[in-house]
Design a protein around this motif. Structure first.
Motif, PDB file in Angstrom:
ATOM      1  N   LEU A  98      83.136  71.467  57.161  1.00 21.46           N
ATOM      2  CA  LEU A  98      82.119  72.322  56.561  1.00 21.46           C
ATOM      3  C   LEU A  98      81.658  73.397  57.546  1.00 21.46           C
ATOM      4  O   LEU A  98      81.451  74.560  57.167  1.00 21.46           O
ATOM      5  CB  LEU A  98      80.930  71.478  56.108  1.00 21.46           C
ATOM      6  CG  LEU A  98      79.766  72.236  55.455  1.00 21.46           C
ATOM      7  CD1 LEU A  98      80.231  72.932  54.179  1.00 21.46           C
ATOM      8  CD2 LEU A  98      78.606  71.291  55.158  1.00 21.46           C
ATOM      9  N   THR A  99      81.534  73.026  58.812  1.00 21.10           N
ATOM     10  CA  THR A  99      81.155  74.005  59.839  1.00 21.10           C
ATOM     11  C   THR A  99      82.200  75.101  59.958  1.00 21.10           C
ATOM     12  O   THR A  99      81.874  76.289  60.033  1.00 21.10           O
ATOM     13  CB  THR A  99      80.971  73.295  61.188  1.00 21.10           C
ATOM     14  OG1 THR A  99      79.962  72.292  61.057  1.00 21.10           O
ATOM     15  CG2 THR A  99      80.562  74.281  62.264  1.00 21.10           C
ATOM     16  N   PHE A 100      83.468  74.701  59.961  1.00 25.36           N
ATOM     17  CA  PHE A 100      84.533  75.701  60.035  1.00 25.36           C
ATOM     18  C   PHE A 100      84.519  76.616  58.820  1.00 25.36           C
ATOM     19  O   PHE A 100      84.678  77.840  58.950  1.00 25.36           O
ATOM     20  CB  PHE A 100      85.887  75.008  60.149  1.00 25.36           C
ATOM     21  CG  PHE A 100      87.049  75.953  60.142  1.00 25.36           C
ATOM     22  CD1 PHE A 100      87.414  76.627  61.292  1.00 25.36           C
ATOM     23  CD2 PHE A 100      87.776  76.177  58.981  1.00 25.36           C
ATOM     24  CE1 PHE A 100      88.481  77.512  61.289  1.00 25.36           C
ATOM     25  CE2 PHE A 100      88.841  77.054  58.970  1.00 25.36           C
ATOM     26  CZ  PHE A 100      89.199  77.723  60.127  1.00 25.36           C
ATOM     27  N   ALA A 101      84.330  76.055  57.635  1.00 21.95           N
ATOM     28  CA  ALA A 101      84.338  76.866  56.416  1.00 21.95           C
ATOM     29  C   ALA A 101      83.198  77.876  56.418  1.00 21.95           C
ATOM     30  O   ALA A 101      83.387  79.055  56.093  1.00 21.95           O
ATOM     31  CB  ALA A 101      84.253  75.956  55.192  1.00 21.95           C
ATOM     32  N   VAL A 102      82.015  77.436  56.811  1.00 23.23           N
ATOM     33  CA  VAL A 102      80.855  78.332  56.796  1.00 23.23           C
ATOM     34  C   VAL A 102      80.995  79.415  57.856  1.00 23.23           C
ATOM     35  O   VAL A 102      80.822  80.613  57.579  1.00 23.23           O
ATOM     36  CB  VAL A 102      79.561  77.519  56.995  1.00 23.23           C
ATOM     37  CG1 VAL A 102      78.372  78.451  57.169  1.00 23.23           C
ATOM     38  CG2 VAL A 102      79.329  76.592  55.808  1.00 23.23           C
ATOM     39  N   ALA A 113      81.727  62.803  60.413  1.00 21.42           N
ATOM     40  CA  ALA A 113      81.953  63.824  61.444  1.00 21.42           C
ATOM     41  C   ALA A 113      83.058  64.790  61.024  1.00 21.42           C
ATOM     42  O   ALA A 113      82.954  66.005  61.243  1.00 21.42           O
ATOM     43  CB  ALA A 113      82.301  63.155  62.771  1.00 21.42           C
ATOM     44  N   LEU A 114      84.115  64.260  60.400  1.00 20.55           N
ATOM     45  CA  LEU A 114      85.197  65.127  59.928  1.00 20.55           C
ATOM     46  C   LEU A 114      84.711  66.067  58.831  1.00 20.55           C
ATOM     47  O   LEU A 114      85.014  67.273  58.848  1.00 20.55           O
ATOM     48  CB  LEU A 114      86.356  64.273  59.420  1.00 20.55           C
ATOM     49  CG  LEU A 114      87.543  65.028  58.814  1.00 20.55           C
ATOM     50  CD1 LEU A 114      88.170  65.966  59.836  1.00 20.55           C
ATOM     51  CD2 LEU A 114      88.578  64.051  58.263  1.00 20.55           C
ATOM     52  N   ALA A 115      83.952  65.531  57.877  1.00 15.46           N
ATOM     53  CA  ALA A 115      83.433  66.377  56.801  1.00 15.46           C
ATOM     54  C   ALA A 115      82.488  67.443  57.352  1.00 15.46           C
ATOM     55  O   ALA A 115      82.522  68.607  56.927  1.00 15.46           O
ATOM     56  CB  ALA A 115      82.713  65.512  55.766  1.00 15.46           C
ATOM     57  N   ARG A 116      81.675  67.077  58.314  1.00 17.06           N
ATOM     58  CA  ARG A 116      80.751  68.043  58.905  1.00 17.06           C
ATOM     59  C   ARG A 116      81.502  69.112  59.691  1.00 17.06           C
ATOM     60  O   ARG A 116      81.142  70.293  59.654  1.00 17.06           O
ATOM     61  CB  ARG A 116      79.769  67.310  59.813  1.00 17.06           C
ATOM     62  CG  ARG A 116      78.601  68.159  60.279  1.00 17.06           C
ATOM     63  CD  ARG A 116      77.648  67.339  61.128  1.00 17.06           C
ATOM     64  NE  ARG A 116      76.553  68.156  61.628  1.00 17.06           N
ATOM     65  CZ  ARG A 116      75.630  67.726  62.481  1.00 17.06           C
ATOM     66  NH1 ARG A 116      75.677  66.464  62.916  1.00 17.06           N
ATOM     67  NH2 ARG A 116      74.666  68.531  62.895  1.00 17.06           N
TER      68      ARG A 116
END
Length: 269
Positions: A18-22, A12-15
């Motif tokens: 990644l959502t924030f970066a994109v 969940a943290l990695a997702r």
């Protein structure tokens, strides 16, 4: 069970990261294009106003305000070439990028926010708001170091809650996140940006304390390449008061008190 919970939280943290970066990268790119090319509409608008009788308006004001558009137009006029295609190219670029941004919002909705009902639009709007805010207000070194990190923290915390719970109070959590981001905006302006402006860290000559410096010369009227949006800052401008150094070493408090005491004792004798 413990290992499974750790893996679930880690995923969940990695997702969330990644959502924030994109989302932040695409939104920053769109904001950059909308502002840099969208101002091209001001030039035909000024021309229309002059035709309507407002003869005091001068293109040189626009050329000085937006040199990446004004100076190429002046060069085209000196060469007796039309400026209409140049303006039209910028406006078409705005339409294309805005269309792509709306299309990618649909993709994000299907990929990331399949559990919410129209909640993702408020998140996209919130990110668009703080990208504009960063562009206009976040200029000091302290603000550049503080605001992006704290907004990433809020955004990541919300998305960890969103991804780890099949059904939750997503709307209330999004509202709380927005209020926290709004508080960070107010704090950045009042406690970081205003003091930086007062002490000379930000000025007309150096409107931003930290920026990306390219290792090769470029035309002063041109905008930086688009890919520099994804580079970390590598140069900092110090304020006029930060560069002042005392001409003589300052004595410690104890030695200063001793010197004053000795002087007073000598006078009494």
């Amino acid at each position: 069970r413990f290992t499974g919970e750790v893996l679930r939280r880690g995923f969940a943290l990695a997702r969330a990261l990644l959502t924030f970066a994109v989302l932040s990268s695409v939104t920053a790119l769109v904001v950059r294009m909308l502002l840099s090319s969208g101002v091209a509409a001001m030039f035909p608008f000024f021309a229309l106003l002059r035709r309507m009788g407002f003869t005091d308006l001068d293109d040189r004001v626009l050329a000085a305000s937006y040199p990446w558009i004004g100076r190429p137009m002046q060069a085209l006029r000196r060469q007796n070439k039309p400026t209409g295609p140049f303006i039209m190219a910028h406006l078409v670029q705005v339409v294309v990028y805005y269309t792509l941004y709306n299309a990618v919002q649909v993709a994000w909705t299907m990929w990331l926010y399949d559990k919410s009902a129209q909640l993702e639009m408020s998140l996209f709007g919130m990110m668009l708001l703080w990208e504009y805010y960063c562009l206009v207000f976040v200029r000091s070194a302290a603000g550049i170091a503080f605001f992006p990190r704290v907004t990433m923290l809020y955004f990541t915390a919300y998305h960890m809650y969103f991804f780890m719970n099949p059904m939750g109070y997503f709307g209330l959590a999004a509202l709380s996140t927005f209020l926290l981001v709004l508080h960070a905006m107010l704090y950045t302006v009042t406690d970081l940006e205003v003091p930086a402006l007062t002490r000379g860290e930000i000025s007309a000559e150096h409107p931003r304390a930290c920026f990306v410096e390219l290792p090769w010369p470029s035309w002063g009227a041109s905008l930086p390449p688009t890919w520099t949006l994804f580079l970390p800052t590598n140069t900092r401008v110090r304020g006029v008061y930060e560069n002042i150094r005392p001409s003589r070493p300052v004595k410690s408090a104890r030695s200063a008190v001793s010197a004053i005491t000795n002087q007073e004792g000598g006078k009494q004798q």
